[in-house]
Design an enzyme around this catalytic site. Sequence first.
Site, PDB file in Angstrom:
ATOM      1  N   GLU A   1     -37.009 -18.410-104.684  1.00 57.73           N
ATOM      2  CA  GLU A   1     -37.638 -17.980-106.579  1.00 57.73           C
ATOM      3  C   GLU A   1     -38.135 -18.784-106.679  1.00 57.73           C
ATOM      4  O   GLU A   1     -38.930 -18.565-107.338  1.00 57.73           O
ATOM      5  CB  GLU A   1     -36.345 -17.759-106.426  1.00 57.73           C
TER       6      GLU A   1
ATOM      7  N   THR B   1     -33.065 -19.996-105.490  1.00 61.78           N
ATOM      8  CA  THR B   1     -33.496 -19.691-103.945  1.00 61.78           C
ATOM      9  C   THR B   1     -34.687 -20.430-103.315  1.00 61.78           C
ATOM     10  O   THR B   1     -36.020 -20.960-104.921  1.00 61.78           O
ATOM     11  CB  THR B   1     -33.364 -18.877-103.262  1.00 61.78           C
ATOM     12  N   GLU B   2     -34.753 -20.553-102.495  1.00 59.54           N
ATOM     13  CA  GLU B   2     -36.043 -21.486-102.450  1.00 59.54           C
ATOM     14  C   GLU B   2     -37.409 -20.974-102.510  1.00 59.54           C
ATOM     15  O   GLU B   2     -38.294 -20.976-102.775  1.00 59.54           O
ATOM     16  CB  GLU B   2     -36.225 -21.711-100.720  1.00 59.54           C
TER      17      GLU B   2
ATOM     18  N   ASP C   1     -36.029  -9.935 -96.359  1.00 63.18           N
ATOM     19  CA  ASP C   1     -37.325  -9.864 -95.432  1.00 63.18           C
ATOM     20  C   ASP C   1     -37.178  -8.092 -95.774  1.00 63.18           C
ATOM     21  O   ASP C   1     -36.780  -7.203 -96.043  1.00 63.18           O
ATOM     22  CB  ASP C   1     -36.905  -9.646 -93.632  1.00 63.18           C
TER      23      ASP C   1
ATOM     24  N   GLU D   1     -23.543 -15.304 -98.506  1.00 61.76           N
ATOM     25  CA  GLU D   1     -24.747 -14.782 -98.646  1.00 61.76           C
ATOM     26  C   GLU D   1     -25.446 -14.319 -97.369  1.00 61.76           C
ATOM     27  O   GLU D   1     -25.359 -15.649 -96.298  1.00 61.76           O
ATOM     28  CB  GLU D   1     -25.777 -15.701 -99.265  1.00 61.76           C
TER      29      GLU D   1
ATOM     30  N   GLU E   1     -27.532 -16.907 -91.470  1.00 62.46           N
ATOM     31  CA  GLU E   1     -27.889 -16.518 -91.018  1.00 62.46           C
ATOM     32  C   GLU E   1     -28.276 -16.455 -89.490  1.00 62.46           C
ATOM     33  O   GLU E   1     -27.646 -17.061 -89.401  1.00 62.46           O
ATOM     34  CB  GLU E   1     -29.333 -17.898 -91.243  1.00 62.46           C
TER      35      GLU E   1
ATOM     36  N   LYS F   1     -43.027  -1.270 -92.664  1.00 63.15           N
ATOM     37  CA  LYS F   1     -42.612  -0.101 -92.344  1.00 63.15           C
ATOM     38  C   LYS F   1     -42.106   1.231 -92.522  1.00 63.15           C
ATOM     39  O   LYS F   1     -40.786   0.589 -92.663  1.00 63.15           O
ATOM     40  CB  LYS F   1     -43.330  -0.548 -90.735  1.00 63.15           C
TER      41      LYS F   1
ATOM     42  N   ASP G   1     -38.858 -10.622-105.521  1.00 61.30           N
ATOM     43  CA  ASP G   1     -39.920 -10.217-106.298  1.00 61.30           C
ATOM     44  C   ASP G   1     -41.199  -9.352-105.391  1.00 61.30           C
ATOM     45  O   ASP G   1     -42.065  -8.700-106.357  1.00 61.30           O
ATOM     46  CB  ASP G   1     -40.775 -11.668-105.813  1.00 61.30           C
TER      47      ASP G   1
HETATM   48  N1  SAM Z   1     -32.586 -16.002 -98.932  1.00 59.79           N
HETATM   49  C1  SAM Z   1     -33.810 -17.299 -98.688  1.00 59.79           C
HETATM   50  C2  SAM Z   1     -35.119 -17.325 -99.969  1.00 59.79           C
HETATM   51  O1  SAM Z   1     -34.185 -16.544-101.421  1.00 59.79           O
HETATM   52  O2  SAM Z   1     -34.788 -18.727-100.436  1.00 59.79           O
HETATM   53  C3  SAM Z   1     -34.385 -16.873 -97.858  1.00 59.79           C
HETATM   54  C4  SAM Z   1     -35.428 -15.768 -98.589  1.00 59.79           C
HETATM   55  S1  SAM Z   1     -36.349 -15.283 -96.718  1.00 59.79           S
HETATM   56  C5  SAM Z   1     -37.612 -13.910 -97.022  1.00 59.79           C
HETATM   57  C6  SAM Z   1     -34.951 -14.059 -95.495  1.00 59.79           C
HETATM   58  C7  SAM Z   1     -33.897 -14.499 -94.869  1.00 59.79           C
HETATM   59  O3  SAM Z   1     -33.242 -14.019 -93.781  1.00 59.79           O
HETATM   60  C8  SAM Z   1     -34.477 -15.091 -93.104  1.00 59.79           C
HETATM   61  O4  SAM Z   1     -34.343 -16.727 -93.087  1.00 59.79           O
HETATM   62  C9  SAM Z   1     -34.662 -14.369 -92.437  1.00 59.79           C
HETATM   63  O5  SAM Z   1     -33.637 -15.139 -91.091  1.00 59.79           O
HETATM   64  C10 SAM Z   1     -33.015 -13.796 -92.618  1.00 59.79           C
HETATM   65  N2  SAM Z   1     -32.753 -12.715 -92.096  1.00 59.79           N
HETATM   66  C11 SAM Z   1     -32.966 -11.753 -92.014  1.00 59.79           C
HETATM   67  N3  SAM Z   1     -32.275 -10.034 -91.271  1.00 59.79           N
HETATM   68  C12 SAM Z   1     -31.013 -11.662 -91.458  1.00 59.79           C
HETATM   69  C13 SAM Z   1     -29.958 -10.677 -90.567  1.00 59.79           C
HETATM   70  N4  SAM Z   1     -30.459  -9.411 -89.966  1.00 59.79           N
HETATM   71  N5  SAM Z   1     -29.204 -11.479 -90.676  1.00 59.79           N
HETATM   72  C14 SAM Z   1     -28.541 -12.732 -91.273  1.00 59.79           C
HETATM   73  N6  SAM Z   1     -30.190 -13.009 -91.781  1.00 59.79           N
HETATM   74  C15 SAM Z   1     -31.063 -12.465 -91.734  1.00 59.79           C
END
Ligand code: SAM
Length: 215
Positions: free
Chosen positions: A198, A195-196, A120, A44, A69, A124, A156
């Site tokens: 979700e 997920t958290e 994320d 993941e 992560e 932009k 979402d």
């Molecule tokens: N997957 C989790 C959930 O659905 O609850 C977390 C979603 S959170 C919006 C996105 C996560 O992806 C963040 O913790 C961020 O630090 C991580 N992330 C973003 N870009 C990343 C990258 N290039 N490599 C590893 N992690 C990344």
Amino acid sequence: MRLRNIPGARDVIADTSFCIKEPEKLKGKWALKVFKNNNPIHIEIGMGKGQFIMELAKRNPEINYIGIEKYSSVLLRGIQKMEAMEEPLKNLVFIRFDAEYITDIFDEEEIDKIYLNFSDPWPKDRHAKRRLPSKEYIARYRQILIKGHTVEFKTDNIDLFNFALEQIPEAGAELVVKTFDLHSDPVLNEGNIMTEYEERFSSQGNKICKCIIRV
Ligand code: SAM
């Protein structure tokens, strides 16, 4: 998800056996060196605090899982959950790593499946290449996935989802299936692990989109 900087998070990561250090040295050797078996490896990318991948690992002991992560302060939460378990999961490890360089740590066809959850959005246009379902990332996933295997993406964020759907053919990949309302789809929602993000967004009434991409 970017939590405020948590002092000591990097020290915890350095000290715990749940988090793999120097992952580049394990390229091509993850199953045998880390998990000491030949089971398939699912990853993941952007695991956040780890709820999804920890539940997957509990349900599927015959699969090896790696949670990736980028930020220490977020990863720390997953490590703390593993440390609090009476029997920590033997088939799950974490890496603090930026997935932009994912081909440095996994060999060709080393990975059986990739999950992207609530990535994320990078709204932009000039940051489109940073979006985890972009064609640039799909090209990286193609290098490490077994031929014909898949990436599962949930969000979402409708703009990010539509972006992913556009990127799939541009990347030479194939859309296997999609839904704009996962929780109302009896087939795709079967066995779904929330997920958290979700849980948070669906409780606010947001629909969850999901697609499966054959890269
Ligand atoms: N997957 C989790 C959930 O659905 O609850 C977390 C979603 S959170 C919006 C996105 C996560 O992806 C963040 O913790 C961020 O630090 C991580 N992330 C973003 N870009 C990343 C990258 N290039 N490599 C590893 N992690 C990344």
